[in-house]
Design an enzyme around this catalytic site. Structure first.
Site, PDB file in Angstrom:
ATOM      1  N   ARG A  58       0.671  -1.160  -0.132  1.00 18.38           N
ATOM      2  CA  ARG A  58      -0.036   0.069   0.012  1.00 18.38           C
ATOM      3  C   ARG A  58       0.945   1.301   0.172  1.00 18.38           C
ATOM      4  O   ARG A  58       0.264   2.284  -0.388  1.00 18.38           O
ATOM      5  CB  ARG A  58      -0.925   0.061   1.185  1.00 18.38           C
ATOM      6  CG  ARG A  58      -1.710   1.111   1.163  1.00 18.38           C
ATOM      7  CD  ARG A  58      -3.130   1.008   2.035  1.00 18.38           C
ATOM      8  NE  ARG A  58      -2.751   0.348   3.280  1.00 18.38           N
ATOM      9  CZ  ARG A  58      -2.302   1.001   4.369  1.00 18.38           C
ATOM     10  NH1 ARG A  58      -1.940   2.106   4.370  1.00 18.38           N
ATOM     11  NH2 ARG A  58      -2.310   0.244   5.449  1.00 18.38           N
ATOM     12  N   TYR A 111     -15.898  15.479 -15.305  1.00 22.29           N
ATOM     13  CA  TYR A 111     -16.187  14.167 -15.242  1.00 22.29           C
ATOM     14  C   TYR A 111     -17.265  14.037 -14.127  1.00 22.29           C
ATOM     15  O   TYR A 111     -16.919  14.446 -13.007  1.00 22.29           O
ATOM     16  CB  TYR A 111     -14.765  13.418 -15.027  1.00 22.29           C
ATOM     17  CG  TYR A 111     -15.273  11.767 -15.027  1.00 22.29           C
ATOM     18  CD1 TYR A 111     -15.444  11.195 -16.084  1.00 22.29           C
ATOM     19  CD2 TYR A 111     -15.232  11.105 -13.631  1.00 22.29           C
ATOM     20  CE1 TYR A 111     -15.890   9.768 -16.040  1.00 22.29           C
ATOM     21  CE2 TYR A 111     -15.340   9.912 -13.666  1.00 22.29           C
ATOM     22  CZ  TYR A 111     -15.729   8.903 -14.730  1.00 22.29           C
ATOM     23  OH  TYR A 111     -16.029   7.467 -14.967  1.00 22.29           O
ATOM     24  N   ASP A 183      -7.014  17.774 -14.926  1.00 20.74           N
ATOM     25  CA  ASP A 183      -7.350  16.387 -15.367  1.00 20.74           C
ATOM     26  C   ASP A 183      -7.012  16.262 -16.772  1.00 20.74           C
ATOM     27  O   ASP A 183      -7.492  16.520 -17.460  1.00 20.74           O
ATOM     28  CB  ASP A 183      -9.010  15.808 -14.950  1.00 20.74           C
ATOM     29  CG  ASP A 183      -9.350  14.588 -15.409  1.00 20.74           C
ATOM     30  OD1 ASP A 183      -8.529  13.977 -16.098  1.00 20.74           O
ATOM     31  OD2 ASP A 183     -10.278  14.221 -14.687  1.00 20.74           O
ATOM     32  N   LYS A 208      -7.918   4.978 -19.433  1.00 23.79           N
ATOM     33  CA  LYS A 208      -8.241   5.355 -20.695  1.00 23.79           C
ATOM     34  C   LYS A 208      -7.176   5.347 -21.421  1.00 23.79           C
ATOM     35  O   LYS A 208      -6.439   4.265 -21.655  1.00 23.79           O
ATOM     36  CB  LYS A 208      -8.724   6.757 -20.754  1.00 23.79           C
ATOM     37  CG  LYS A 208      -9.925   7.240 -19.510  1.00 23.79           C
ATOM     38  CD  LYS A 208     -11.097   6.487 -19.763  1.00 23.79           C
ATOM     39  CE  LYS A 208     -11.939   6.293 -18.694  1.00 23.79           C
ATOM     40  NZ  LYS A 208     -12.252   7.590 -17.962  1.00 23.79           N
TER      41      LYS A 208
HETATM   42  C1  LIG Z   1     -12.633   8.079 -16.705  1.00 28.45           C
HETATM   43  C2  LIG Z   1     -12.534   9.395 -16.155  1.00 28.45           C
HETATM   44  C3  LIG Z   1     -12.352   9.597 -14.651  1.00 28.45           C
HETATM   45  C4  LIG Z   1     -12.436   8.608 -13.643  1.00 28.45           C
HETATM   46  O1  LIG Z   1     -11.257   7.573 -13.968  1.00 28.45           O
HETATM   47  P1  LIG Z   1     -11.792   5.948 -13.486  1.00 28.45           P
HETATM   48  O2  LIG Z   1     -10.315   5.344 -13.784  1.00 28.45           O
HETATM   49  O3  LIG Z   1     -12.950   5.568 -14.021  1.00 28.45           O
HETATM   50  O4  LIG Z   1     -11.897   6.042 -12.086  1.00 28.45           O
HETATM   51  C5  LIG Z   1     -11.743  10.792 -14.435  1.00 28.45           C
HETATM   52  N1  LIG Z   1     -11.739  11.783 -15.416  1.00 28.45           N
HETATM   53  C6  LIG Z   1     -11.969  11.910 -16.682  1.00 28.45           C
HETATM   54  C7  LIG Z   1     -11.759  12.842 -17.481  1.00 28.45           C
HETATM   55  C8  LIG Z   1     -12.381  10.405 -17.001  1.00 28.45           C
HETATM   56  O5  LIG Z   1     -12.838  10.048 -18.430  1.00 28.45           O
END
Ligand SMILES: *Cc1c(COP(=O)(O)O)cnc(C)c1O
Length: 393
Positions: A58, A111, A183, A208
């Protein structure tokens, strides 16, 4: 050759690979929850941070650390903090930077879960937030309050593809001692590196583009300096938002092809966007690579390419969106993005179906809005699929 001197493509291949004692070409999966110490003194040094040893997964783990180092190098930051998911990264950032009485400004089309965590949970502990269209810097200026501590930007935003000027945000935030968080999920460090524009913290949902194969959920925070890194890392450890070694291994595998995956999908996206723009059933197309995009020049300046996300509006609205969804055959009806396969979704009937018509309008979720995350298939096949489904509309 020093890693820092290498080009981006070389870093993708070499920055994650610390050679082990066997000269392994890939980083092994250290599937171990805990690590033995040589002696009580050795343990003491590890706990005091005087020695770089591993203690407990962790806290840190060799496989996860290889990935953290690689993404930190790619984003150009001091250090990386791997998390269980993109939302693990978002929650860690909020928890670390905000306390009772503080205020955060964010992109209104941020998001969904990033907004839910703030408005439903952090609000319970007295953290205030304001959501605005951040592509207009004047809106941010107006939203700043004496207790504003964090400016949290998503660019391009989802699913509306609005582009926010990172450099201008940073300049404004610095004047007011506000921390800028970006982000970067819609771009990945291949297309956009917010730390180079002065941002303090960047996060990616590695679910992603960075992993890119629709088989892992994972997140990463990269901090500009040691102070922020240390605070964020401690929060992640104590909250338990950590990654798993097997997850890290898969992302290390996926990231190697980040550049060629995005290049190919981006070429496809440009052709698809142009095709849709001239399609009689399409009202408008929003893609940062099209001159018609309201922030076309800004996107060209701050991103190295327009990316793989397109949104467009169908002339005949809600039912047309549903008909399109029910007739595509190659494109997969699914949320997420940044993978090798083309995904399509209709926010009004799918991801945002719980919102009232007014709430949808406020978030720019129009009735005929369709979002495509373009994959690396043959572009002729994707276009043929969209055309046959559009013919049913
Ligand atoms: C998918 C996404 C998230 C969240 O990510 P997870 O891996 O699904 O928890 C946050 N910000 C954006 C822009 C996203 O597309």
């Amino acid at each position: 050759m020093a890693l820092e001197k290498m080009g981006f493509n070389s870093k993708l291949i070499h920055a994650g690979a610390d050679k082990d004692q066997f000269g392994s070409a890939t980083v092994p999966i250290y599937q171990s929850s805990t690590f033995g110490f040589k002696s009580a003194d050795d343990a003491a040094k590890c706990f005091l941070g005087e020695k770089d040893g591993f203690i407990y997964t962790r806290v840190s783990n060799p496989t996860i650390q290889a990935l953290e180092r690689q993404i930190a190098i790619l984003e150009g930051g001091f250090g990386g903090i791997a998390t269980s998911s993109g939302m693990g990264a978002v929650s860690t950032i909020y928890m670390s930077l905000l306390k009772q009485g503080d205020h955060m400004i964010s992109t209104s089309a941020v998001y969904g879960s990033s907004r839910v965590v703030m408005e439903s949970y952090f609000s319970k502990f007295g953290v205030e937030s304001t959501y605005i269209t951040t592509s207009n810097i004047e809106n941010i200026k107006k939203a700043i309050k004496p207790n504003t501590k964090v400016l949290y930007i998503e660019t391009p935003s989802n699913p509306t593809m609005e582009v926010t000027d990172i450099e201008a945000c940073v300049a404004l935030a610095r004047e007011h001692n506000i921390i800028t968080v970006i982000d970067n999920t819609f771009c990945s460090p291949y297309l956009q590196r917010p730390l180079e524009y002065g941002a303090d913290i960047v996060l990616n949902s590695m679910t992603k583009f960075i992993n890119g194969h629709a088989d892992v959920v994972a997140g990463m925070i990269v901090a500009r300096n040691e102070e922020l890194y240390t605070a964020l890392h401690a929060t992640m450890i104590n909250m338990g938002c950590n990654m798993d070694p097997h997850q890290a291994y898969l992302v290390l595998r996926g990231v190697k092809t980040l550049a060629i995956r995005i290049e190919r999908a981006q070429q496809n996206a440009m052709k698809i966007a142009k095709h849709l723009e001239s399609h009689p059933k399409v009202e408008w197309v929003k893609y940062p690579g099209l001159k018609s995009h309201p922030q076309y020049e800004l996107a060209k300046k701050q991103m190295s390419g327009p990316g793989t996300m397109i949104c467009f509006e169908l002339k005949s609205g809600f039912n047309a969106g549903k008909t399109l969804m029910n007739n595509v055959k190659l494109a997969m009806l699914a949320v997420s993005l940044g993978g090798i396969e083309t995904l399509i979704q209709h926010p009004a009937s799918m991801t945002h179906s719980n919102l009232s018509v007014e709430a949808k309008e406020k978030a720019n979720i129009t009735q005929g809005l369709v979002r495509i995350a373009v994959g690396i298939e043959d572009v002729e096949d994707i276009i043929a699929d969209l055309d046959q489904a559009l013919a049913m509309v």
